[in-house]
Structures are given as structure tokens and as C-alpha cells.
Design an enzyme around this catalytic site. Structure first.
Site, PDB file in Angstrom:
ATOM      1  CG  HIS A   1      -4.349  -1.793  -1.980  1.00 22.84           C
ATOM      2  ND1 HIS A   1      -4.832  -2.517  -0.914  1.00 22.84           N
ATOM      3  CD2 HIS A   1      -3.767  -0.689  -1.412  1.00 22.84           C
ATOM      4  CE1 HIS A   1      -4.556  -1.892   0.220  1.00 22.84           C
ATOM      5  NE2 HIS A   1      -3.912  -0.777  -0.065  1.00 22.84           N
TER       6      HIS A   1
ATOM      7  CB  SER B   1      -0.950  -0.053   1.203  1.00 22.91           C
ATOM      8  OG  SER B   1      -1.927   0.951   1.143  1.00 22.91           O
TER       9      SER B   1
END
Length: 206
Positions: free
Chosen positions: A125, A100
Site C-alpha cells: 500500500h 507494507s
């Protein structure tokens, strides 16, 4: 989560023994460790260390080691912006995982100085968000999440050279990569062989 005591290092100086916690000792060698989830407190410490090291020597590399599952987007962007702001080249090294926002910080290192150890895991993501409240509030928050999604995708495109179409597709769900895949994607430049590391902040002489 059990408390993990911070190790201390004892060094001999002309004034006698001096003790450092391990992170302060690493900082002496221009090594910054991001080893937790990213929140405002963690970001403030990382930002302060980057600014301090720039003031010490604006031309010498900073080594940012990352083992993080990600966290707050705004806190992560504070670190990102500081990495771009300081004059020192910031080398990034993934140990364990960079997921992330951790992955965004990994790819934001100085070009040619982004590394991962062989068993590292990298994941990108879209931002996560849960919203409750009145319909108008939900709409406002949804727009902000979409804005942050577009911002992060732009950063991934900028630092990897991938097309926006591919990045949007890949970040629609959790997209996991090993070190070799991350290198092919443009997130890192090299896979670092641990045997080349011979000392804090030093590399093997050839």
C-alpha cells in the site's frame, strides 16, 4: 502485550556446554529473523546482523525470514539499502505475513531467492501519515509523504517488473495477496514447501 521469554539453546562443545539465545543460534547459520513491526531499533539490529554476516563470509547467502506488519518507512529503507549494499546474496522468506515495508523487504531479496511459505499473506500500500500543525508544516509533510510514496512505488516496479501504472493503482489502497498471487505479481520467486527444510540454513539433498 505480554512479555515473551526468549528461548535458549544448549550446545555441547569441546569446552563443555554453551547456551545461546535462539536468535544468536540462528545467526550462526546465517539466519536473520524480522518478526516485529519495523522501527529504528529493529532496523539497527537487522543492519548490524547483515554487516556482521558479510564480514564473516561475503560470498555466502544470508537468509532473512520476515513476519512483519511493516512500520517506519525510513527504518525499512535502512534495511533495504543494506541488503543491496552487502556483497552476500540476501534470500528473503515470508512466514506469516509481509505487509507494507515488510513486503518491500521481501521483494528486495536476491533474484531467484525470494520465497514465501504456502499460507503467507503479503500486502502492499502507500505510506501512511497523519499530520497536525500549521498549514506550511502540513504542506511540507504532505510533499514528503508523496516523495516516499513515489520512492516505494519505484522500488516495487524495479523488483517485480510491474508497470508503474499498475503499481500506483494497486498501492492506492491496501492490496492483499496470497503466496500464489505474490509469485504471479513478481514479489516472490517460489512458494517454499516446508517439508524441504531439513535443518537450519540447509536444504534437502536431491
Amino acid at each position: 502485550m505480554p512479555f515473551m521469554p526468549v528461548p535458549y539453546v544448549i550446545e555441547q562443545t569441546h569446552r563443555g556446554e554453551r547456551s545461546y539465545d535462539i536468535y544468536s543460534r540462528l545467526l550462526k547459520d546465517r539466519i536473520v529473523m524480522l518478526g516485529t513491526e519495523i522501527d529504528d531499533d529493529v532496523a539497527n539490529v537487522i543492519v548490524a546482523q547483515l554487516l556482521f554476516l558479510e564480514s564473516e563470509d561475503p560470498d555466502k547467502d544470508i537468509n532473512l525470514y520476515i513476519n512483519s506488519p511493516g512500520g517506519s518507512v525510513t527504518a525499512g529503507l535502512a534495511i533495504y539499502d543494506t541488503m543491496q549494499y552487502v556483497k552476500c546474496p540476501v534470500s528473503t522468506i515470508c512466514v506469516g505475513q509481509a505487509a507494507s515495508m515488510g513486503a518491500v523487504l521481501l521483494l528486495a531479496g536476491a533474484k531467484g531467492k525470494r520465497y514465501a511459505l504456502p499460507s503467507s499473506r503479503i500486502m502492499i500500500h502507500q505510506p501512511l501519515g497523519g499530520v497536525r500543525g500549521q498549514a506550511t508544516d502540513i504542506e511540507i509533510q504532505a510533499k514528503e509523504i508523496l516523495r516516499m510514496k513515489a520512492k516505494l512505488n519505484e522500488l516495487i516496479v524495479k523488483h517485480t517488473g510491474q508497470s508503474i501504472e499498475r503499481v500506483e493503482k494497486d498501492t492506492d489502497r491496501d492490496y492483499f495477496m496470497g503466496a500464489s498471487e505474490a509469485k504471479a505479481y513478481g514479489i516472490i520467486d517460489e512458494i517454499q514447501n516446508p517439508r524441504k527444510v531439513v535443518g537450519l540454513g540447509k536444504e534437502e539433498k536431491k
